[in-house]
Scaffold this motif. Structure first.
Motif, short mmCIF file in Angstrom:
data_model
loop_
_atom_site.label_atom_id
_atom_site.label_comp_id
_atom_site.label_asym_id
_atom_site.label_seq_id
_atom_site.Cartn_x
_atom_site.Cartn_y
_atom_site.Cartn_z
N GLU A 67 45.25 56.56 -14.10
CA GLU A 67 46.24 55.54 -13.71
C GLU A 67 46.01 54.34 -14.70
O GLU A 67 46.93 53.90 -15.19
CB GLU A 67 46.02 55.01 -12.59
N LEU A 68 44.81 53.94 -15.16
CA LEU A 68 44.54 52.98 -15.99
C LEU A 68 45.01 53.06 -17.46
O LEU A 68 45.56 52.16 -17.91
CB LEU A 68 43.07 52.70 -15.96
N LEU A 69 44.72 54.31 -17.88
CA LEU A 69 45.13 54.72 -19.19
C LEU A 69 46.75 54.91 -19.28
O LEU A 69 47.27 54.24 -20.44
CB LEU A 69 44.51 56.24 -19.68
N LEU A 70 47.27 55.30 -18.29
CA LEU A 70 48.80 55.41 -18.39
C LEU A 70 49.41 53.98 -18.01
O LEU A 70 50.72 53.94 -18.29
CB LEU A 70 49.10 56.60 -17.27
N ILE A 85 40.36 44.55 -19.06
CA ILE A 85 40.53 44.16 -17.79
C ILE A 85 39.42 43.19 -17.16
O ILE A 85 39.23 42.08 -16.75
CB ILE A 85 40.70 45.51 -16.87
N LEU A 86 38.08 43.76 -17.61
CA LEU A 86 37.01 43.05 -17.26
C LEU A 86 36.43 41.95 -18.21
O LEU A 86 35.69 41.15 -17.91
CB LEU A 86 35.75 44.09 -17.00
N ILE A 382 35.05 50.02 -11.12
CA ILE A 382 34.99 48.61 -11.36
C ILE A 382 36.34 48.07 -11.95
O ILE A 382 36.92 47.12 -11.58
CB ILE A 382 33.93 47.91 -11.94
N SER A 383 36.72 48.52 -13.26
CA SER A 383 38.01 48.36 -13.85
C SER A 383 39.14 48.59 -12.98
O SER A 383 40.06 47.56 -13.00
CB SER A 383 38.07 49.07 -14.96
N TYR A 384 39.00 49.63 -12.23
CA TYR A 384 40.32 49.94 -11.50
C TYR A 384 40.60 48.89 -10.15
O TYR A 384 41.67 48.53 -9.98
CB TYR A 384 40.01 51.61 -10.82
N ILE A 385 39.32 48.84 -9.63
CA ILE A 385 39.37 47.64 -8.48
C ILE A 385 39.94 46.35 -9.15
O ILE A 385 40.64 45.78 -8.11
CB ILE A 385 37.76 47.49 -7.89
N VAL A 386 39.46 46.04 -10.21
CA VAL A 386 40.02 44.60 -10.80
C VAL A 386 41.27 44.76 -10.97
O VAL A 386 42.41 43.85 -10.76
CB VAL A 386 39.15 44.30 -11.89
N HIS A 463 41.10 36.07 -23.43
CA HIS A 463 40.85 36.75 -22.10
C HIS A 463 40.65 35.92 -20.94
O HIS A 463 41.57 36.30 -19.71
CB HIS A 463 39.73 37.66 -22.06
N ALA A 464 40.00 34.74 -20.82
CA ALA A 464 40.22 33.76 -19.83
C ALA A 464 41.42 33.51 -19.62
O ALA A 464 41.84 33.44 -18.37
CB ALA A 464 39.21 32.88 -20.04
N ALA A 465 42.52 33.21 -20.40
CA ALA A 465 43.69 32.56 -20.26
C ALA A 465 44.47 33.76 -19.56
O ALA A 465 45.44 33.49 -18.66
CB ALA A 465 44.34 32.07 -21.59
#
Length: 494
Positions: A67-70, A85-86, A382-386, A463-465
Motif C-alpha cells: 500500500e505504501l509503495l503504490l 514518512i518518518l 511503523i511507516s504504515y501506522i504514521v 520534512h518538519a514543514a
C-alpha cells in the motif's frame, strides 16, 4: 525524498513473470532445504504451525509495504517511503541496515556455494568457486535489470520443481503405504509420536527462532518497485499470492516430510529433502538436492547484490551515501553501487580458510543480520501506522488497502517482540541479540556526522514543514468525513 525528474532513472525492465518468480524466490529461502531438519527435530510437527504463524504475520508486513509503495509510484523501495514518512533518519537507518543484512547474507552464501561445489570437485581449492561465484554475480547484474529478472526466474523455477517433486513423491509414498524401518508412511505420523507438540511449549518457541530466518528476503519484491512494469497490477498480484506460496512450499512440504516418516527420525545435521529422495530410491538423491541448494544459495546472493546496489543508489540520490553510487550505466544499472557491494563478498573468500573461532564469529554475524531484517520489517509497519494517521486521504483512495490496517501492524510488532524473547532462550541466539546494537551504534555515529551537513539540515527542515501541513490536511479530511457521516445518518433518523 528526491523528485529530480531531470536525472536518469532506473529502467522498468521487470515484467509480471519476473516479479512473480522473484517473490517466490524471496519467500523460499535456502533454510527450507537445509535448515528444516533442525526445525523439525526441535519443534516436532508443531513446526507446521510455526511456519504458518510467521507467514501469516509477514503477509501483513508485505501488504503494508504494498500500500505504501503504490501510494506514490516515485518511491523506489521501502527506504524511500520510510524517509518520506518518518524523516531522513529512517531512510538512512533502513537503507544502510538493509544493505548490511544482504551483504552479510551474501558472504554466507559465497562460503556455502564453495562447499556445495566441493561436493563434486573435492580437490578443487575452495577460493576458486568463491571468486567464480562473485564474478558470475557481477556478470549477471551489470548488463541490465532484465538480466537479473531472467536469472531469478530460472533460479526460482528450480526451487519450485524441487519442492513440487518432493510433495508428489511423498504423496505417492503415503498413498501406497511405503514402509521403512518398520514405519509405514501415513498422515497419522503427524500426531502418533507424542502429538502435535511433542517437545512442549519451549520446543514450539525454539522453532520460531530457527524458522524466522527462512523468511529472510520475503520483502525483496519491495526493492523492485522502481524497475517493475505496471507496478499497480504486478505488485498486488505478487504480494497477494504469498499465503498460497507459504501453504504450498513450506507447510505442504513439511506435512509430506513428516507423513512419510515420524518427526523423531529427522536429523538436525541433514537435509530432509536428501532423505526423502533417497527413501524413494532416486538415483543420486544427494547430488540432486545439492544442486538445488547450490542454485538456491546463488539465487540468494544474486538477490542480495541486486537489492544492495539499488538501496545504495537510492541512498546516494538522497545524500546518505557517496554521490558516485547514484550514477547509472548506459543500460541504467547502478554500476558503482553494484561493484561496491560485490567487493564486500570477497570477505567470504577469507572466511573459507578461517579457524573455528572465526567461523563461530561468522555464524554470530549472520544471525545479527537476520535480526536486522526484523528491524527493516518493523520500520515498514511503523511507516504504515504514521501514513494512516497523517495521510488518511491517500489511504482512502488506495486500491490496495492493507486488511486490518487499524490493528494488525500492532499485532505484528508484538509478534516481533515475542520473537526477540524467543531468541533470549538459547545461548547462541542470545549472544547475537546482544551484539546487534553495535551495528546501530555505528550507524548512529554515522548519522550524527551526516546531520552536520547544511544539505541534511535543509532536508530535515523541509520534512518538519511537510509534517505540519500533512497534519492540517489530515484534520480537514477527517472533519469532512465526520460531517459526511452525520449528513448520511440524519435522513435515516428522519
Amino acid at each position: 525524498m528526491s523528485n529530480n525528474s531531470s536525472a536518469p532513472h532506473l529502467e522498468r525492465g521487470l515484467s509480471n513473470r519476473h516479479i512473480q518468480l522473484i517473490a517466490i524466490g524471496g519467500a523460499i529461502g535456502t533454510g527450507l532445504f537445509m535448515g528444516s531438519g533442525k526445525t523439525i527435530s526441535v519443534a516436532g510437527p508443531s513446526v507446521i504451525f510455526v511456519y504458518m504463524i510467521i507467514g501469516f504475520m509477514l503477509f501483513f508486513v508485505m501488504r503494508a509495504m504494498g500500500e505504501l509503495l503504490l501510494s506514490n509510484t516515485n518511491y523506489k523501495n521501502f527506504s524511500d517511503f520510510a524517509g518520506d514518512i518518518l524523516g531522513p533518519w529512517a531512510a538512512f537507518f533502513t537503507g544502510w541496515t538493509y544493505w548490511f543484512c544482504w551483504v552479510v547474507t551474501g558472504i554466507a552464501d559465497v562460503v556455502a556455494i564453495s562447499h556445495y561445489v566441493a561436493y563434486w570437485w573435492k580437490d578443487l581449492p575452495l577460493w576458486i568457486p568463491a571468486v567464480a561465484c562473485i564474478l558470475l554475480l557481477v556478470a549477471l547484474n551489470l548488463p541490465s535489470v532484465k538480466n537479473f529478472g531472467e536469472t531469478e526466474f530460472w533460479f526460482a523455477l528450480v526451487k519450485i520443481v524441487a519442492i513440487g517433486a518432493l510433495i508428489v513423491i511423498g504423496l505417492v509414498m503415503v498413498i501406497t503405504g511405503f514402509e521403512h524401518n518398520g514405519v509405514t508412511a501415513s498422515f497419522t505420523n503427524l500426531w502418533s509420536d507424542g502429538g502435535m507438540f511433542p517437545t512442549g511449549f519451549m520446543g514450539f518457541v525454539a522453532g520460531f527462532q530457527i524458522a524466522v530466518f527462512a523468511f529472510v528476503g520475503i520483502e525483496l519484491v519491495g526493492t523492485t518497485a522502481a524497475e517493475t512494469k505496471d507496478p499497480e497490477t504486478t505488485l498486488p498480484r505478487a504480494i497477494n499470492s504469498i499465503p498460497i506460496r507459504i501453504l504450498f512450499f513450506y507447510v505442504g512440504a513439511l506435512v509430506i516430510l513428516m507423513a512419510v516418516q515420524p518427526w523423531n527420525l529427522f536429523s538436525a545435521e541433514e537435509s530432509p529433502f536428501v532423505g526423502m529422495f533417497a527413501l524413494a530410491g532416486l538415483a543420486g538423491a544427494a547430488g540432486i538436492v545439492n544442486f538445488v541448494v547450490l542454485t538456491s544459495a546463488t539465487s540468494s546472493a544474486n538477490s542480495g547484490i541486486y537489492s544492495t546496489s539499488r538501496m545504495i543508489h537510492g541512498l546516494a540520490e538522497e545524500g546518505d551515501a557517496p554521490k558516485a553510487f547514484a550514477k547509472l550505466s548506459r543500460t541504467k544499472v547502478p554500476r558503482n553501487a553494484l561493484l561496491f557491494s560485490c567487493m564486500f563478498l570477497l570477505a567470504g573468500v577469507a572466511l573459507l580458510y578461517a579457524e573455528g573461532s572465526v567461523a563461530e564469529a561468522f555464524t554470530l554475524v549472520t544471525t545479527v543480520s537476520a535480526l536486522c531484517f526484523m528491524f527493516v520489517w518493523s520500520i515498514i509497519l511503523i511507516s504504515y501506522i504514521v501514513y494512516r494517521k497523517r495521510r488518511p486521504q491517500l489511504h482512502s483512495e488506495s486500491k490496495f488497502k492493507m486488511p486490518g490496517g487499524t490493528f494488525m501492524p500492532y499485532v505484528v510488532l508484538a509478534f516481533f517482540g515475542f520473537i526477540l524473547w524467543a531468541l533470549t532462550t538459547q545461548a547462541d541466539t542470545l549472544s547475537a541479540l546482544l551484539f546487534t546494537p553495535i551495528w546501530f551504534v555505528a550507524l548512529g555515529i554515522g548519522y550524527v556526522l551526516l546531520r552536520r551537513r547544511p544539505q541534511h539540515a535543509a532536508l530535515r527542515t523541509l520534512h518538519a514543514a511537510k509534517v505540519i501541513e500533512e497534519h492540517k490536511s489530515a484534520a480537514e479530511f477527517n472533519a469532512g468525513h465526520v460531517i459526511e457521516e452525520q449528513e448520511l445518518r440524519e435522513p435515516a433518523a428522519k
